[in-house]
Design a protein around this motif. Structure first.
Motif, short mmCIF file in Angstrom:
data_model
loop_
_atom_site.label_atom_id
_atom_site.label_comp_id
_atom_site.label_asym_id
_atom_site.label_seq_id
_atom_site.Cartn_x
_atom_site.Cartn_y
_atom_site.Cartn_z
N UNK A 198 0.84 -1.20 0.00
CA UNK A 198 0.00 0.00 0.00
C UNK A 198 0.88 1.25 0.00
N UNK A 199 0.34 2.34 -0.52
CA UNK A 199 1.09 3.60 -0.48
C UNK A 199 1.07 4.20 0.92
N UNK A 200 -0.09 4.16 1.57
CA UNK A 200 -0.28 4.84 2.84
C UNK A 200 -1.10 3.97 3.80
N UNK A 201 -0.72 4.00 5.07
CA UNK A 201 -1.51 3.35 6.12
C UNK A 201 -1.75 4.37 7.22
N UNK B 192 4.18 4.42 3.82
CA UNK B 192 4.17 5.62 4.65
C UNK B 192 3.08 5.54 5.71
N UNK B 193 3.45 5.94 6.92
CA UNK B 193 2.52 5.94 8.05
C UNK B 193 1.90 7.34 8.17
N UNK B 194 0.57 7.36 8.25
CA UNK B 194 -0.17 8.61 8.31
C UNK B 194 -0.83 8.75 9.67
N UNK B 195 -0.62 9.91 10.32
CA UNK B 195 -1.34 10.25 11.54
C UNK B 195 -2.22 11.45 11.25
N UNK B 196 -3.40 11.49 11.86
CA UNK B 196 -4.29 12.62 11.61
C UNK B 196 -4.19 13.63 12.76
N UNK B 197 -4.56 14.87 12.44
CA UNK B 197 -4.48 15.95 13.43
C UNK B 197 -5.47 17.04 13.07
N UNK B 198 -6.12 17.58 14.09
CA UNK B 198 -6.89 18.79 13.85
C UNK B 198 -5.93 19.95 13.58
N UNK B 199 -6.46 21.05 13.09
CA UNK B 199 -5.62 22.21 12.79
C UNK B 199 -5.29 22.95 14.09
N UNK B 200 -4.58 22.24 14.95
CA UNK B 200 -4.19 22.79 16.26
C UNK B 200 -2.74 22.43 16.52
N UNK B 201 -2.03 23.33 17.20
CA UNK B 201 -0.62 23.09 17.46
C UNK B 201 -0.39 21.80 18.23
N UNK B 202 -1.20 21.56 19.28
CA UNK B 202 -0.96 20.38 20.10
C UNK B 202 -1.24 19.09 19.35
N UNK B 203 -2.24 19.09 18.47
CA UNK B 203 -2.51 17.91 17.65
C UNK B 203 -1.36 17.63 16.70
N UNK B 204 -0.89 18.67 16.03
CA UNK B 204 0.20 18.51 15.08
C UNK B 204 1.46 18.04 15.80
N UNK B 205 1.74 18.63 16.94
CA UNK B 205 2.94 18.24 17.69
C UNK B 205 2.87 16.78 18.13
#
Length: 359
Positions: A36-39, A64-77
């Motif tokens: 797969x390309x992405x998981x 490639x491993x994908x993590x999701x995040x809301x558009x918030x600094x703490x989520x992205x971090x």
């Protein structure tokens, strides 16, 4: 076209489902067999489980491993600290969800998304953007995102409200507004029972990415089934890039790791869908399996089962005797049919041939 498997994240949203870290990692390793390309491994901001899973799979998976995040600094971090290769920032785009979830205008939501995307880049990961409820948003309001953001953008049918004809028309509308379809990802839900069909329509129109999950595992009615989308595309002559001969074993291994049952009648991965007992069917398939099959299950790591018993007809009995190097006389045909009718349950081809040999 790329596949993004979302099983590991979506399955945890089914009410009452709780998987251990080890279960989830085992499922992720099984997915890795498919090229797969992405998981998509999880939402690290939600806690230790998704963080640990993402970190450990990022170390071992080829894709490639994908993590999701809301558009918030703490989520992205949190996603960055989990070592995700891709951080997928998601924001609502429909008026309904903008008001209910964020209380922001679309432009304000896009500004927060841009800040999050910049933070992902600064953190050393690749940013993707997901627009929630996009398929219930006017194409005129979605198209500007492709000018504003220089990233892969996934459009979601968040509540599973759309049908194939609508999806095709919507994507063509975006193309008419200057959006290149090979920049678009799609994420569907199966509330109307057409998620796989929607994914196929989008794939054939040339989108860049399709989100799928094994056996449609996901919240509510689930998502497009990985195995269904892959086999349907391959059957139409489309090269998916997946390890075809691993498809069925890998999907079953994912379900086994998560302790999820396999419905015998589930398309592609269920045992019943490649098992045949009807006398008319088995007689023809002994000569040419494609007579009653849309694809060869062995191509995808499965197996065909021809069964014989009380429903076996004279033509099938004739073919069995021929395989046993016996002259199919009326007497031998009758004798074989009698023996097959005596079996407590249908038997496999090899056993049926062995009975024919004994006559």
């Amino acid at each position: 076209m790329r596949f993004c498997d979302v099983t590991l994240r979506e399955a945890t949203q089914i009410p009452g489902r709780e998987y251990t870290v080890e279960q989830t990692i085992a499922a992720g390793r099984a997915l890795d067999e498919l090229s797969l390309s992405l998981v998509q491994t999880g939402f690290p901001a939600t806690g230790e489980h998704d963080t640990t899973v993402t970190q450990r799979l990022a170390d071992v998976l080829e894709n490639d491993v994908v993590a999701i995040a809301r558009a918030r600094d703490d989520d992205v971090d949190a996603a960055l600290e989990a070592d995700a290769d891709v951080v997928e920032v998601f924001v609502p785009v429909s008026d309904r969800q903008l008001n209910a979830i964020l209380g922001l205008s679309r432009d304000e939501a896009f500004e927060s998304a841009q800040d999050a995307i910049d933070r992902v880049r600064d953190g050393g990961a690749r940013p993707h953007l997901t627009l929630m409820d996009a398929f219930r948003t006017d194409a005129d309001d979605v198209a500007p995102a492709f000018e504003r953001f220089n990233v892969s953008i996934t459009l979601t049918d968040t509540v599973g409200a759309r049908t194939p004809s609508f999806v095709a028309g919507y994507l063509r509308s975006l193309a008419g507004l200057g959006v290149s379809l090979d920049r678009i990802g799609v994420h569907f839900h199966d509330d109307l029972g057409v998620a796989t069909a929607n994914a196929l329509v989008a794939a054939r129109l040339g989108v860049d990415r399709v989100d799928v999950s094994v056996a449609s595992l996901g919240e509510r009615a689930g998502n497009p089934a990985l195995e269904e989308v892959a086999v349907a595309l391959e059957a139409d002559g489309h090269d998916t890039g997946l390890a075809r001969d691993q498809l069925i074993p890998a999907c079953r291994a994912v379900l086994d790791a998560l302790d999820e049952p396999v419905d015998p009648r589930a398309p592609v991965i269920g045992e019943a869908v490649t098992s045949h007992e009807s006398g008319l069917h088995t007689a023809a398939m002994l000569e040419d399996p494609a007579t009653f099959e849309p694809y060869d299950p062995e191509t995808f790591g499965g197996e065909r089962r021809l069964l014989f018993g009380a429903h076996t007809g004279r033509e099938a009995a004739t073919r069995l005797l021929e395989r046993a190097d016996k002259e199919p006389t009326e007497e031998l045909i009758d004798a074989l049919l009698d023996r097959l009718a005596e079996t407590e349950e249908p038997i496999e081809l090899d056993e049926a041939v062995a009975i024919a040999e004994q006559l």
